[in-house]
Structure formats: structure tokens, C-alpha cells
Design a protein around this motif. Structure first.
Motif, short mmCIF file in Angstrom:
data_model
loop_
_atom_site.label_atom_id
_atom_site.label_comp_id
_atom_site.label_asym_id
_atom_site.label_seq_id
_atom_site.Cartn_x
_atom_site.Cartn_y
_atom_site.Cartn_z
N ASN A 184 -2.34 -38.19 35.88
CA ASN A 184 -2.40 -37.10 34.90
C ASN A 184 -1.09 -36.36 34.74
O ASN A 184 -1.06 -35.24 34.22
CB ASN A 184 -3.52 -36.12 35.28
N ASN A 185 -0.02 -36.99 35.18
CA ASN A 185 1.30 -36.36 35.12
C ASN A 185 1.93 -36.62 33.75
O ASN A 185 2.42 -37.72 33.47
CB ASN A 185 2.16 -36.92 36.25
N ALA A 186 1.90 -35.61 32.89
CA ALA A 186 2.37 -35.77 31.50
C ALA A 186 3.86 -36.08 31.44
O ALA A 186 4.31 -36.87 30.59
CB ALA A 186 2.05 -34.51 30.69
N ARG A 187 4.64 -35.45 32.31
CA ARG A 187 6.09 -35.70 32.31
C ARG A 187 6.39 -37.16 32.65
O ARG A 187 7.28 -37.78 32.09
CB ARG A 187 6.76 -34.76 33.33
N LEU A 188 5.60 -37.69 33.60
CA LEU A 188 5.73 -39.10 33.99
C LEU A 188 5.42 -40.02 32.81
O LEU A 188 6.14 -40.99 32.55
CB LEU A 188 4.79 -39.35 35.17
#
Ligand code: ZN
Ligand code: FE
Length: 256
Positions: A184-188
Motif C-alpha cells: 500500500n506504499n503509494a510512493r513505491l
């Protein structure tokens, strides 16, 4: 000051730093791409920095030393192509009018070192060999998980805008794994899209930045709840016994 990744072998980069007509290279596993770059830009090679003993980082050193007379620097405690100046944590190398400080970063190999310069065109520069990769870290051939975690911690503590010059273009495959660990890591997710576009255009994904790696690299995020939850889901017993970092590294070895 110009920073150029010279591709070598399948997925290595030999980093070249250029100031006027003088150049420095890091981890030249092969002499040919370096000699070609020197000839085409009419540069003099002044120095060679080595991070660790693996042949894909040292294979071109003898030929380059013979062809150019460049000064060679490398780790104190590893097998190296002699002669060279051996370095350990706290030492400083002067090259191209810059001061590079040496960090001990064992884990991938027992005597692995990294080179850090905090003042190159207002953006610090890190040559970290096979210790920190974008979205990943090196395999533990000679060190323990605790050593590697400590080494990565030193690098993660460098300023956010530090340019991370690692030696392999492993970013996309690391990101596929990182996405499983940190779904759920949007930056990733955004970074993976950027990197896919870069690779499709044949452009290196490197250098990365320390600040970015702190946001997306699961090996720098083993204290984040979502990452811990994934690691426990992979192997709850291993997590209890060996901790998050060691279990994550084992997971990555199996995922490849
Ligand atoms: Zn290596
Ligand atoms: Fe390597």
C-alpha cells in the motif's frame, strides 16, 4: 562535475566522475568501457575507487592502472589487485579536488567499504557498491544480517539528497519484490512507474536518493508496521527467531 554510469556486463554500472579533463572511476569490473569513455572525451584517469573484492568490481583494475597510471584505492581487509592504497572507516581519499570519506559497510562481503563526498555541486555523492541498491540490498555472502542492517543504517542516515550510486541495475526486479512486501506504499508504486518508463527508454534508474530509498526500500523500512506485517505473514516463526531484517532478506533470496 559530471557523473556518468558506464554500463558493463549485463547489469553493472562503472561510475565515472569527471572534472574538466580529469576522471575518476568506481568499481571497474571491465577496462574496455572505461578506456572507450576516456578516449572519446579525451580524459585522463586519475583515480580508481574499489568497494569490495568481487571480480565484477575489480576485473579491469590492472589493465586500467597499466594503461593510465591511475592511483588505486580499496578496502583494507579484502583480496585486491595490488598495488593499491588500502582504506578503512575514517580515512579520506582526495580525488578531483574532492574529499571522499570511507565508511565500513560489511554484509555483502566482510570488508566492503563505501565512499561518501558531502560537497559535489551541492549534492552529496555515495558510491556504495553492492551494499544498498535502489529498492533492495546486496546478498549476504560473507556477513550477518545484523552487520548488513547496521551498514544500511549508516547509509540511510546520510542526507536525503545524497545521490546513491550503486553498482547494479536491479531496480525493477527489486521493486517487484518491494511491492509484495509494502503493497500500500503509494510512493513505491509511483516510483515503479517512473522506473519502468526509464528502462523502456534505455535510461539508468540510478543514481537514486537516500530520501527516496527511506520511503520505498523495504530493507530500510523493517521498523514500519505494514512491512513487519508482511514479513510475519511470510514466516511468523522466522520473524520471532531472527527478526524482521533477516527474515526479509531470506524472503528476497527465495523470491528470485
Ligand atoms: Zn558484489
Ligand atoms: Fe556486483
Amino acid at each position: 562535475m559530471k557523473l556518468i554510469p558506464l554500463p558493463a556486463f549485463d547489469d553493472n554500472y562503472i561510475w565515472m566522475l569527471q572534472s574538466g579533463t580529469q576522471a575518476l572511476v568506481v568499481d571497474p569490473g571491465d577496462a574496455a568501457p572505461v578506456l572507450q569513455a576516456l578516449a572519446s572525451a579525451k580524459l585522463t584517469l586519475c583515480g580508481i575507487l574499489i568497494t569490495h573484492h568481487h571480480p565484477d568490481h575489480t576485473g579491469g583494475v590492472d589493465a586500467l592502472r597499466q594503461a593510465t597510471g591511475a592511483a588505486v584505492f580499496g578496502p583494507a581487509r579484502e583480496n585486491m589487485p595490488e598495488p593499491l592504497t588500502r582504506l578503512r572507516a575514517g580515512d579520506t581519499v582526495q580525488q578531483l579536488g574532492l574529499a571522499f570519506s570511507v565508511l565500513d559497510v560489511p554484509g555483502h562481503t566482510a570488508g566492503h567499504i563505501a565512499y561518501y563526498c558531502n560537497d559535489v555541486d551541492a549534492e552529496p555523492l555515495l558510491f556504495c557498491g553492492d551494499t544498498l541498491f535502489s529498492a533492495g540490498c546486496g546478498r549476504l555472502f560473507e556477513g550477518t544480517p545484523a552487520q548488513m542492517q547496521h551498514s544500511l543504517g549508516q547509509l540511510a542516515a546520510l542526507p536525503d539528497n545524497t545521490r546513491v550510486c550503486c553498482t547494479h541495475e536491479y531496480t525493477l526486479s527489486n521493486l517487484r519484490f518491494a511491492r509484495m512486501v509494502d503493497p500500500n506504499n503509494a510512493r513505491l508504486q509511483a516510483y515503479e512507474v517512473e522506473c519502468l518508463q526509464l528502462r523502456q527508454a534505455g535510461v539508468p534508474t540510478l543514481p537514486s536518493r537516500i530520501g527516496l530509498e527511506r520511503q520505498i526500500n523495504p530493507f530500510l523500512r523493517t521498523d514500519v508496521d505494514a512491512v513487519i506485517a508482511s514479513i510475519r505473514h511470510f514466516d511468523a516463526e522466522g520473524y520471532q527467531q531472527d527478526g524482521a531484517f533477516a527474515t526479509l532478506r531470506r524472503w528476497k533470496n527465495q523470491a528470485k
